[in-house]
Write a protein that holds these residues in place. Structure first.
Motif, PDB file in Angstrom:
ATOM      1  N   LYS A  76      86.737 119.423  33.024  1.00  0.00           N
ATOM      2  CA  LYS A  76      86.254 119.016  34.350  1.00  0.00           C
ATOM      3  C   LYS A  76      85.304 117.830  34.230  1.00  0.00           C
ATOM      4  CE  LYS A  76      83.156 120.584  38.043  1.00  0.00           C
ATOM      5  NZ  LYS A  76      82.317 121.695  38.552  1.00  0.00           N
ATOM      6  N   TYR A  77      84.380 117.900  33.299  1.00  0.00           N
ATOM      7  CA  TYR A  77      83.399 116.834  33.134  1.00  0.00           C
ATOM      8  C   TYR A  77      83.918 115.699  32.269  1.00  0.00           C
ATOM      9  CZ  TYR A  77      80.282 120.354  35.085  1.00  0.00           C
ATOM     10  OH  TYR A  77      79.713 121.295  35.901  1.00  0.00           O
ATOM     11  N   VAL A  78      84.748 116.023  31.300  1.00  0.00           N
ATOM     12  CA  VAL A  78      85.311 114.986  30.436  1.00  0.00           C
ATOM     13  C   VAL A  78      86.150 114.015  31.256  1.00  0.00           C
ATOM     14  CG1 VAL A  78      86.996 114.544  28.604  1.00  0.00           C
ATOM     15  CG2 VAL A  78      85.255 116.306  28.298  1.00  0.00           C
ATOM     16  N   GLY A  79      86.866 114.530  32.262  1.00  0.00           N
ATOM     17  CA  GLY A  79      87.678 113.664  33.105  1.00  0.00           C
ATOM     18  C   GLY A  79      86.853 112.604  33.809  1.00  0.00           C
ATOM     19  N   ILE A  80      85.699 112.994  34.339  1.00  0.00           N
ATOM     20  CA  ILE A  80      84.803 112.045  35.020  1.00  0.00           C
ATOM     21  C   ILE A  80      84.293 111.000  34.034  1.00  0.00           C
ATOM     22  CG2 ILE A  80      82.654 111.820  36.329  1.00  0.00           C
ATOM     23  CD1 ILE A  80      83.060 114.763  37.190  1.00  0.00           C
ATOM     24  N   ILE A  81      83.866 111.471  32.875  1.00  0.00           N
ATOM     25  CA  ILE A  81      83.325 110.567  31.856  1.00  0.00           C
ATOM     26  C   ILE A  81      84.415 109.617  31.352  1.00  0.00           C
ATOM     27  CG2 ILE A  81      82.355 110.465  29.528  1.00  0.00           C
ATOM     28  CD1 ILE A  81      80.974 113.178  30.194  1.00  0.00           C
ATOM     29  N   PHE A  82      85.619 110.146  31.178  1.00  0.00           N
ATOM     30  CA  PHE A  82      86.748 109.327  30.712  1.00  0.00           C
ATOM     31  C   PHE A  82      86.988 108.161  31.667  1.00  0.00           C
ATOM     32  CE2 PHE A  82      91.230 108.206  30.659  1.00  0.00           C
ATOM     33  CZ  PHE A  82      91.492 108.049  29.312  1.00  0.00           C
ATOM     34  N   ILE A  83      86.984 108.430  32.956  1.00  0.00           N
ATOM     35  CA  ILE A  83      87.206 107.374  33.955  1.00  0.00           C
ATOM     36  C   ILE A  83      86.114 106.309  33.867  1.00  0.00           C
ATOM     37  CG2 ILE A  83      87.256 106.881  36.431  1.00  0.00           C
ATOM     38  CD1 ILE A  83      88.576 109.640  36.803  1.00  0.00           C
ATOM     39  N   ALA A  84      84.869 106.740  33.680  1.00  0.00           N
ATOM     40  CA  ALA A  84      83.753 105.795  33.586  1.00  0.00           C
ATOM     41  C   ALA A  84      83.903 104.869  32.374  1.00  0.00           C
ATOM     42  CB  ALA A  84      82.431 106.561  33.509  1.00  0.00           C
ATOM     43  N   ILE A  85      84.213 105.465  31.215  1.00  0.00           N
ATOM     44  CA  ILE A  85      84.364 104.645  30.004  1.00  0.00           C
ATOM     45  C   ILE A  85      85.619 103.777  30.093  1.00  0.00           C
ATOM     46  CG2 ILE A  85      84.640 104.698  27.495  1.00  0.00           C
ATOM     47  CD1 ILE A  85      83.061 107.262  27.409  1.00  0.00           C
ATOM     48  N   LEU A  86      86.684 104.325  30.711  1.00  0.00           N
ATOM     49  CA  LEU A  86      87.914 103.546  30.882  1.00  0.00           C
ATOM     50  C   LEU A  86      87.654 102.305  31.729  1.00  0.00           C
ATOM     51  CD1 LEU A  86      90.985 103.356  30.418  1.00  0.00           C
ATOM     52  CD2 LEU A  86      91.298 104.709  32.506  1.00  0.00           C
ATOM     53  N   SER A  87      86.799 102.428  32.733  1.00  0.00           N
ATOM     54  CA  SER A  87      86.449 101.276  33.572  1.00  0.00           C
ATOM     55  C   SER A  87      85.778 100.189  32.728  1.00  0.00           C
ATOM     56  CB  SER A  87      85.518 101.715  34.701  1.00  0.00           C
ATOM     57  OG  SER A  87      86.127 102.698  35.510  1.00  0.00           O
ATOM     58  N   VAL A  88      84.886 100.630  31.828  1.00  0.00           N
ATOM     59  CA  VAL A  88      84.235  99.668  30.925  1.00  0.00           C
ATOM     60  C   VAL A  88      85.267  99.023  30.007  1.00  0.00           C
ATOM     61  CG1 VAL A  88      82.561  99.405  29.049  1.00  0.00           C
ATOM     62  CG2 VAL A  88      82.040 100.892  30.993  1.00  0.00           C
ATOM     63  N   LEU A  89      86.195  99.818  29.501  1.00  0.00           N
ATOM     64  CA  LEU A  89      87.242  99.301  28.615  1.00  0.00           C
ATOM     65  C   LEU A  89      88.054  98.210  29.308  1.00  0.00           C
ATOM     66  CD1 LEU A  89      89.192  99.295  26.187  1.00  0.00           C
ATOM     67  CD2 LEU A  89      90.304 101.299  27.183  1.00  0.00           C
ATOM     68  N   LEU A  90      88.441  98.426  30.551  1.00  0.00           N
ATOM     69  CA  LEU A  90      89.237  97.435  31.278  1.00  0.00           C
ATOM     70  C   LEU A  90      88.443  96.152  31.497  1.00  0.00           C
ATOM     71  CD1 LEU A  90      91.031  99.733  33.894  1.00  0.00           C
ATOM     72  CD2 LEU A  90      92.017  98.662  31.861  1.00  0.00           C
ATOM     73  N   ILE A  91      87.150  96.294  31.795  1.00  0.00           N
ATOM     74  CA  ILE A  91      86.305  95.103  31.964  1.00  0.00           C
ATOM     75  C   ILE A  91      86.234  94.321  30.660  1.00  0.00           C
ATOM     76  CG2 ILE A  91      83.951  94.290  32.404  1.00  0.00           C
ATOM     77  CD1 ILE A  91      83.642  96.707  34.297  1.00  0.00           C
ATOM     78  N   VAL A  92      86.014  95.019  29.554  1.00  0.00           N
ATOM     79  CA  VAL A  92      85.932  94.364  28.239  1.00  0.00           C
ATOM     80  C   VAL A  92      87.268  93.724  27.871  1.00  0.00           C
ATOM     81  CG1 VAL A  92      85.631  94.776  25.765  1.00  0.00           C
ATOM     82  CG2 VAL A  92      84.082  95.863  27.395  1.00  0.00           C
ATOM     83  N   THR A  93      88.366  94.380  28.215  1.00  0.00           N
ATOM     84  CA  THR A  93      89.694  93.859  27.890  1.00  0.00           C
ATOM     85  C   THR A  93      89.959  92.521  28.558  1.00  0.00           C
ATOM     86  OG1 THR A  93      90.605  96.089  27.621  1.00  0.00           O
ATOM     87  CG2 THR A  93      92.171  94.307  27.994  1.00  0.00           C
ATOM     88  N   PHE A  94      89.604  92.409  29.839  1.00  0.00           N
ATOM     89  CA  PHE A  94      89.971  91.216  30.603  1.00  0.00           C
ATOM     90  C   PHE A  94      88.824  90.226  30.797  1.00  0.00           C
ATOM     91  CE2 PHE A  94      93.010  94.536  31.975  1.00  0.00           C
ATOM     92  CZ  PHE A  94      94.143  93.938  31.434  1.00  0.00           C
ATOM     93  N   VAL A  95      87.673  90.538  30.228  1.00  0.00           N
ATOM     94  CA  VAL A  95      86.571  89.561  30.173  1.00  0.00           C
ATOM     95  C   VAL A  95      86.181  89.431  28.705  1.00  0.00           C
ATOM     96  CG1 VAL A  95      84.310  88.904  31.075  1.00  0.00           C
ATOM     97  CG2 VAL A  95      85.802  90.372  32.448  1.00  0.00           C
ATOM     98  N   PRO A  96      86.950  88.681  27.929  1.00  0.00           N
ATOM     99  CA  PRO A  96      86.725  88.614  26.476  1.00  0.00           C
ATOM    100  C   PRO A  96      85.352  88.100  26.083  1.00  0.00           C
ATOM    101  CG  PRO A  96      88.291  86.924  27.199  1.00  0.00           C
ATOM    102  CD  PRO A  96      88.105  87.863  28.353  1.00  0.00           C
TER     103      PRO A  96
END
Length: 430
Positions: free
Chosen positions: A398-418
């Protein structure tokens, strides 16, 4: 190529189902291909595996692992917890904040996600539970905070990526600072809102601290100095990452034995045993995967995969998205170290022609795989944290899902803003 790929996938799936170590599966695949081709002598296995492990850069890995074990056993981790705890006082979700920030600092010493969870989580999870935090949340937050270990420098998988991709390990360390801090910020935000919603701050409206800020700072100063010495020596060009790892071991040993006096001679055997088991496992991965990778290169498989993907699309954004999805799936099933060694040689030929910076790509790869530490079915950080909290693995989802989405958002930002990854290495190289 199709027949070989089907065979490779089949053996890997069979190994996972039979719980056979991935390293042995990779070596088996390499042997099968060599046997089928018949043009390569079996002595090539010995040459490639020995050559892979005969690396000065890779020596940093066992030393950083040993330093982490010494610091965990020698009281440094506990004093870091006390120091952060003395600062947060009555902040919302205070104990969660302590867990995240202490993990951030400890990650800058050990370079390992699992070591961070075991050290910091072992202290904080029982304390969080005793102060009203739910067991699933305490375990999920400690496990997720441990995922900072592979991203905050020095990082074991950064070292492996640097060796596999032939890029500067120092540049990888520098490039990981901003993405790592962004990950930590995302965890802090999640902790704040979850604690407020679940009313954890009501049940724990004041973080108890037995020591004043200055007293806690005084006792933790040697632990806080560790990342400064390690990273300052590397970035200042004084020592190499390998030499810094040796310094980390000597420093942590002297602090734990002479200053804190919490590491005894009788404990050293267990410390060296744990570090040796972890280091040995990683080096077996490195050797087997190197043999496997060289066999694939002889068969031109990486180049053919790159060509196949390029025929589908040459759009950099789409290719990076596909690679992100692929690595997230890989991280769910394959251990981080094995995944870096196995897939970096396959993926680099795809992105380099697109003009993707190899250092930036390394951060993207490692961030993807660090998420595998908190995603089932592998999720080693979750297993460790769940064991400490004495709960079922799946109760944390339940909580890992929320945290996963938060870190995934950071990952996408890092991916497309080199520039987030490349800014500091370029700045310091000028």
């Amino acid at each position: 190529m199709t027949g070989i790929l089907i065979m490779i996938v089949g053996i890997l799936i069979g190994a996972l189902l039979l719980n056979i170590p991935i390293a042995f599966a990779l070596a088996l695949i390499g042997f099968v291909i060599v046997f089928i081709e018949g043009s390569v002598p079996l002595s090539f296995f010995i040459q490639s595996t020995f050559g892979a492990s005969d690396s000065f850069s890779l020596l940093a890995i066992p030393f950083f692992i040993l330093a982490g074990e010494i610091m965990s056993t020698g009281g440094i981790a506990k004093r870091l917890v006390d120091f952060i705890q003395s600062m947060v006082k009555s902040l919302t979700g205070g104990l969660g904040l302590v867990t995240i920030l202490t993990s951030l600092i400890f990650a800058a010493i050990s370079g390992s996600g699992a070591a961070t969870v075991a050290s910091v989580g072992g202290i904080m999870i029982p304390y969080m539970i005793s102060k009203g935090y739910s067991k699933p949340y305490a375990a999920a937050l400690a496990a997720s905070s441990g995922s900072l270990g592979p991203i905050i420098p020095p990082s074991i998988i950064f070292i492996l990526y640097g060796v596999m991709a032939s890029v500067s390990i120092g540049d990888m360390f520098i490039a990981g600072i901003i993405p790592g801090l962004l990950m930590a910020m995302s965890l802090l935000l999640v902790n704040y809102f979850v604690s407020k919603k679940e009313k954890f701050e009501v049940q724990n409206n004041e973080v108890e601290s037995k020591k004043s800020f200055w007293s806690a700072l005084n006792e933790a100063k040697y632990g806080l100095l560790a990342p400064v010495i390690i990273l300052g020596g590397i970035y200042g060009g004084i020592v190499t990452p390998t030499e810094a790892a040796v310094i980390a071991v000597v420093y942590s040993f002297l602090v734990s034995v002479i200053i804190y006096k919490e590491l005894t001679i009788s404990q050293l055997g267990e410390v060296f045993k744990k570090a040796s088991l972890t280091s040995g496992t990683i080096m077996i991965f490195v050797s087997a995967a190197s043999f496997f990778g060289q066999v694939l290169s002889m068969e031109q498989i990486p180049q053919q995969i790159a060509t196949a993907i390029s025929n589908i699309t040459t759009n950099e954004i789409i290719i990076l998205l596909l690679i992100n999805v692929f690595l997230l799936l890989v991280g769910m099933f394959i251990e981080t170290v094995a995944a870096v060694i196995l897939f970096v040689p396959l993926l680099l030929p795809i992105v380099l022609p697109l003009g993707v910076d190899p250092v930036h790509f390394g951060i993207v790869v490692c961030m993807n795989l660090s998420l595998g530490l908190i995603t089932p079915p592998l999720g080693i950080n979750l297993f460790i944290a769940s064991k400490v909290a004495n709960i079922r693995f799946e109760s944390t989802f339940k909580y890992v899902g929320i945290i996963f989405i938060a870190i995934l958002s950071v990952l996408l930002i890092v991916t497309f803003v080199p520039e987030i990854s490349t800014f500091l290495p370029e700045l310091l190289s000028d």
